[in-house]
Design an enzyme around this catalytic site. Structure first.
Site, mmCIF file in Angstrom:
data_model
loop_
_atom_site.group_PDB
_atom_site.id
_atom_site.type_symbol
_atom_site.label_atom_id
_atom_site.label_comp_id
_atom_site.label_asym_id
_atom_site.label_seq_id
_atom_site.Cartn_x
_atom_site.Cartn_y
_atom_site.Cartn_z
ATOM 1 N N GLU A 239 -51.505 -69.333 -46.828
ATOM 2 C CA GLU A 239 -52.488 -69.031 -47.876
ATOM 3 C C GLU A 239 -52.368 -69.934 -49.100
ATOM 4 O O GLU A 239 -53.109 -69.771 -50.058
ATOM 5 C CB GLU A 239 -52.399 -67.564 -48.338
ATOM 6 C CG GLU A 239 -52.563 -66.533 -47.259
ATOM 7 C CD GLU A 239 -52.438 -65.101 -47.771
ATOM 8 O OE1 GLU A 239 -52.282 -64.898 -49.002
ATOM 9 O OE2 GLU A 239 -52.509 -64.172 -46.944
ATOM 10 N N GLY A 240 -51.399 -70.847 -49.115
ATOM 11 C CA GLY A 240 -51.119 -71.600 -50.336
ATOM 12 C C GLY A 240 -50.171 -70.874 -51.266
ATOM 13 O O GLY A 240 -49.990 -71.273 -52.422
#
EC number: 2.4.2.21
Length: 337
Positions: free
Chosen positions: A305-306
């Site tokens: 997701e970062g």
């Protein structure tokens, strides 16, 4: 403004011809760092981060005002081989969660003061199973690169790109194996938590994909044959940031696989990047070693997701705050010895 990506050759040429850091700003930042009210080197890597950032932003005394986080989502045909503990429908469900602000990345972006954008890439059209055919055609690769290229806000001053795509540790492992060699076992991990039988199956899939497509060291061709739409979009965004001289914090294993394709396309393509963290996915440390990137954080994260890169935004912000906000010895009236 960024030029349009009319074809893959244009993308390659823009990456190869991208500007480097501003030498005068780097020198100015180094000189300022030497005058701040602290012993030389007392802030460790924070000093290096600040000087690196200053060079890319073209200011010896920069600030971070507009960080951007972009999450790209894609689905993979190779999941039909049973490589993930979760079904592909979860990708769609998690995109909705991102859009409604309910995921971990939403909270981390908010804590970092970052704008967050989400781009879903043809979730109803998975890539081809790369054990049978190239994952993407050249046209499909260009389209995905363009999504990432266009997603970067030219007004942003720090970028993190993340991903969501059930099964995407499998193409990431295949990319690492194809680009840097070694056995599939060295590159293949449990991802979202497959059991021993699942890991053996996943390793087989990676080995078959690399055997079919891994006879090239061309980064874009490896990305096309073994990657995915969200992985290509991350590569497009990282490349756009390079052209715009926007510093990038790399996220985990999958993001670094995307970045590795750029590194194999153009020497110095990742000079504007730092590694936000080392994830719990086993081969991420090897991938970071091949990219010559030392992670800022090692917290056992394996979410994607970062999340790890976004968590590191505040590390970079703190480095810049100290560099640009601290007084010099002369300003503070303190003797520097």
């Amino acid at each position: 403004m960024l030029p349009e990506l009319t074809d893959l050759s244009t993308f390659r040429d823009l990456l190869v011809g991208a500007p480097g850091p501003d030498g005068a700003a780097t020198t100015g930042a180094q000189e300022r760092n030497g005058q701040l009210t602290k012993p030389p080197g007392a802030l460790g890597r924070l000093e290096d981060l600040a000087i690196w950032y200053a060079g890319w932003r073209g200011s010896p005394r920069p600030t971070v005002e507009a960080p951007q986080v972009i999450v790209f989502a894609g689905n993979h045909g190779v999941t039909a081989q049973g490589v993930s503990a979760f079904p592909a429908e979860v990708t769609v469900q998690m995109v909705m969660n991102f859009q409604h602000g309910g995921a971990a990345i939403n909270q981390l972006a908010k804590a970092a003061g970052a704008k967050m954008d989400v781009h879903a890439l043809e979730l109803d059209n998975p890539t081809a199973d790369f054990t049978q055919a190239p994952a993407l055609s050249e046209a499909e690769l260009l389209t995905a690169l363009q999504v990432g290229w266009n997603a970067v806000d030219p007004e942003s001053d720090l970028l993190v790109v993340g991903e969501m795509g059930i099964g995407n540790t499998t193409p990431a492992a295949a990319i690492g194996c194809a680009l840097f060699g070694g056995d599939a076992e060295e590159w293949t991990g449990r991802g979202t938590g497959v059991d021993d039988a699942g890991l053996a199956n996943k390793t087989r899939v990676v080995a078959e994909g690399v055997a079919l497509h891994g006879d090239t060291q061309d980064g874009l061709e490896v990305l096309r044959c073994l990657g995915g739409r969200e992985i290509a979009a991350m590569a497009g965004a990282i490349a756009a940031a390079r052209v715009l001289r926007i510093p990038v914090i790399l996220d985990g294993f999958i993001c670094c696989a995307a970045a590795a394709c750029l590194a194999k396309t153009s020497q110095g393509a990742l000079d504007h990047t730092v590694a936000g963290h080392q994830s719990a996915e086993g081969a991420h440390s090897s991938l970071l070693g091949h990219l010559n990137k030392e992670p800022l954080l090692t917290l056992g994260l394996r979410l994607g997701e970062g999340s790890g890169g976004t968590l590191a935004i505040n590390i970079v912000k703190s480095a810049i705050a100290c560099h640009s906000g601290m007084a010099t010895f002369a300003e503070a009236g303190v003797s520097d010895g």
